[in-house]
Design an enzyme around this catalytic site. Structure first.
Site, PDB file in Angstrom:
ATOM      1  N   GLU A   1       0.849  -1.200   0.000  1.00 51.44           N
ATOM      2  CA  GLU A   1       0.000   0.000   0.000  1.00 51.44           C
ATOM      3  C   GLU A   1       0.885   1.251   0.000  1.00 51.44           C
ATOM      4  O   GLU A   1       1.942   1.297   0.621  1.00 51.44           O
ATOM      5  CB  GLU A   1      -0.876  -0.013   1.258  1.00 51.44           C
TER       6      GLU A   1
ATOM      7  N   LYS B   1      -9.615   3.082  -2.015  1.00 52.32           N
ATOM      8  CA  LYS B   1      -9.788   2.416  -0.723  1.00 52.32           C
ATOM      9  C   LYS B   1     -11.121   2.804  -0.083  1.00 52.32           C
ATOM     10  O   LYS B   1     -11.402   3.981   0.143  1.00 52.32           O
ATOM     11  CB  LYS B   1      -8.624   2.788   0.189  1.00 52.32           C
TER      12      LYS B   1
ATOM     13  N   CYS C   1      -5.562  -2.753   2.651  1.00 52.34           N
ATOM     14  CA  CYS C   1      -5.259  -2.700   4.083  1.00 52.34           C
ATOM     15  C   CYS C   1      -6.485  -2.787   4.989  1.00 52.34           C
ATOM     16  O   CYS C   1      -6.998  -3.876   5.228  1.00 52.34           O
ATOM     17  CB  CYS C   1      -4.436  -1.440   4.373  1.00 52.34           C
TER      18      CYS C   1
END
Length: 261
Positions: free
Chosen positions: A47, A113, A147
């Protein structure tokens, strides 16, 4: 490389990162990718691989996202591999933690995200995404996430019969047991291969990252895990997914639902 619709070879690059220094990180990852001697289908980076997990996106030139995308296109073409990683991306006045999937022919897809990490204030600096992405590549359907998304099983739920869940992350040492447990759980409950690529080292604000980049099979069996700075090559098999799902028809009994923002 000849396309093989039954197997997919993946390079997981686990590395430390240069803080808020896109040029240095692109150079570093370029060297690491150049050292991959095997033919691989997919290259996965951590990431925010050009900056580290910075909560100061204004420190990054607004053109860096496009520069990184162009760099990824060159890598993908040169290696005849798809390449995946998230980066700070400025778009229409907003900053995104944007995951890019770039294919060898130059085509690309992106995912912003969904779950910004409120504990670090990410929600105050980056705009959250609203759409999930399913990428079809060399016979495999891949759902790439970022994540903190790992903690939310509904968002990860296999409602499209994809083959692979893939998480790219900056996941710190104090919560690494959760990383290991959740990757395994996501593999089991979705009957998929689950890939996680984390970073190592200490960032500028003192967070320590232990790696644990790994691959789990559709029954939650650990295939590979590393704790050091290295590139590991893993291979997944379409036949194994099909056999497991045919024998154990758990996905047939899954709950049906819709998501709303």
């Amino acid at each position: 490389m000849q396309q093989n619709n039954s197997r997919l070879k993946i390079a997981l690059i686990q590395s430390s990162l240069h803080w808020e220094n896109p040029n240095a990180n692109r150079d570093m990852f370029g060297n690491k990718i150049e050292q991959i001697e095997q033919d691989v289908d997919l290259i996965v980076l951590p990431e925010m691989f050009t900056t580290g997990f910075t909560m100061s996106p204004a420190n990054i030139d607004i053109h860096e996202g496009v520069i990184t995308l162009d760099w990824m296109k060159k890598i993908a073409t040169c290696k005849n591999s798809a390449i995946i990683g998230s980066t700070v991306f400025h778009d229409n006045g907003n900053y995104y933690n944007r995951l890019l999937v770039v294919k060898p022919n130059g085509e690309y897809e992106s995912y912003d995200k969904r779950h910004t990490f409120t504990l670090a204030g990410e929600h105050e600096k980056y705009t959250a995404g609203t759409e999930r992405l399913i990428v079809n590549f060399r016979g495999f359907a891949i759902c790439p996430l970022v994540c903190y998304d790992l903690r939310f099983p509904v968002w990860s739920r296999n409602t499209e019969n994809f083959d692979v869940l893939l998480y790219t992350a900056n996941w710190p040492t104090p919560r690494i047991n959760a990383w290991d447990a959740l990757l395994k759980a996501r593999a089991i409950e979705n009957m998929v291969y689950c890939v996680g690529v984390n970073r190592v080292g200490i960032d500028e604000v003192g967070h320590l990252y232990p790696g644990h980049s790994s691959l789990y099979d559709p029954l939650g069996g650990l295939i590979s895990l590393t704790e050091k700075e290295e590139t590991i090559i893993v291979e997944i098999e379409k036949e194994k997914i099909d056999l497991v799902r045919k024998k154990l028809r758990f996905l047939n009994d899954r709950d049906h639902f819709t998501l709303s923002n």
